[in-house]
Design a protein around this motif. Structure first.
Motif, PDB file in Angstrom:
ATOM      1  N   PHE A  96      44.671 -22.931  37.194  1.00  0.00           N
ATOM      2  CA  PHE A  96      45.221 -22.953  35.846  1.00  0.00           C
ATOM      3  C   PHE A  96      44.168 -23.660  35.040  1.00  0.00           C
ATOM      4  CE2 PHE A  96      47.690 -25.609  32.924  1.00  0.00           C
ATOM      5  CZ  PHE A  96      48.315 -24.464  32.114  1.00  0.00           C
ATOM      6  N   LEU A  97      43.499 -24.637  35.560  1.00  0.00           N
ATOM      7  CA  LEU A  97      42.562 -25.592  34.535  1.00  0.00           C
ATOM      8  C   LEU A  97      41.238 -24.613  34.292  1.00  0.00           C
ATOM      9  CD1 LEU A  97      42.816 -29.213  36.394  1.00  0.00           C
ATOM     10  CD2 LEU A  97      43.687 -28.517  34.247  1.00  0.00           C
ATOM     11  N   VAL A  98      40.953 -23.959  35.200  1.00  0.00           N
ATOM     12  CA  VAL A  98      39.701 -22.929  35.072  1.00  0.00           C
ATOM     13  C   VAL A  98      40.256 -21.933  33.977  1.00  0.00           C
ATOM     14  CG1 VAL A  98      38.224 -21.067  35.940  1.00  0.00           C
ATOM     15  CG2 VAL A  98      38.577 -23.413  37.161  1.00  0.00           C
ATOM     16  N   ALA A 109      42.694 -22.296  31.790  1.00  0.00           N
ATOM     17  CA  ALA A 109      42.813 -23.031  30.306  1.00  0.00           C
ATOM     18  C   ALA A 109      41.398 -23.280  29.630  1.00  0.00           C
ATOM     19  CB  ALA A 109      43.542 -24.344  30.545  1.00  0.00           C
ATOM     20  N   GLY A 110      40.474 -23.612  30.374  1.00  0.00           N
ATOM     21  CA  GLY A 110      39.092 -24.011  29.827  1.00  0.00           C
ATOM     22  C   GLY A 110      38.606 -22.674  29.463  1.00  0.00           C
ATOM     23  N   ILE A 143      46.509 -25.364  40.701  1.00  0.00           N
ATOM     24  CA  ILE A 143      46.092 -26.396  39.560  1.00  0.00           C
ATOM     25  C   ILE A 143      44.933 -26.175  39.142  1.00  0.00           C
ATOM     26  CG2 ILE A 143      46.020 -29.015  39.153  1.00  0.00           C
ATOM     27  CD1 ILE A 143      48.426 -29.447  41.038  1.00  0.00           C
ATOM     28  N   VAL A 144      44.026 -26.219  40.118  1.00  0.00           N
ATOM     29  CA  VAL A 144      42.410 -25.832  39.665  1.00  0.00           C
ATOM     30  C   VAL A 144      42.345 -24.386  38.808  1.00  0.00           C
ATOM     31  CG1 VAL A 144      40.124 -25.375  40.687  1.00  0.00           C
ATOM     32  CG2 VAL A 144      41.510 -27.337  41.423  1.00  0.00           C
TER      33      VAL A 144
END
Length: 78
Positions: free
Chosen positions: A27-29, A31-32, A24-25
Motif C-alpha cells: 500500500f505504501l509503495v 501510494a508513493g 502495508i508495504v
C-alpha cells in the motif's frame, strides 16, 4: 543404538504476521507512486500554465522607458 527423538510438531505459522506487513508495504509503495505522479503532473502544469498578473506588468512598465522605434536605413542608389 540410539533411538531418534520425536520432535514436537512445528509451531503453526501466523499468517497474519506475514500478510499484514506485505499488504502495508504494498500500500505504501502504491501510494508513493501515485503521489509522485500527482506531484510531477502539478509541476508540469505550473511550467506550462503561468499566472497573468497585469498589475506587476504595469508597475514594471512604468519604470522602463519605451524604446523609440528605429527607422530602417535609407535606400541608396548604386
Amino acid at each position: 543404538m540410539t533411538t531418534p527423538t520425536v520432535s514436537s510438531p512445528a509451531e503453526p505459522v501466523n499468517i497474519a504476521a506475514i500478510v499484514a506487513p506485505v499488504v502495508i508495504v504494498g500500500f505504501l509503495v502504491i501510494a508513493g507512486i501515485i503521489g509522485l505522479v500527482v506531484f510531477l503532473k502539478i509541476r508540469e502544469k505550473r511550467q506550462t500554465e503561468g499566472t497573468y498578473r497585469p498589475s506587476s506588468e504595469e508597475q514594471a512598465g512604468a519604470r522602463v522607458q519605451p524604446n523609440a522605434l528605429k527607422l530602417p536605413p535609407g535606400e541608396r542608389l548604386i
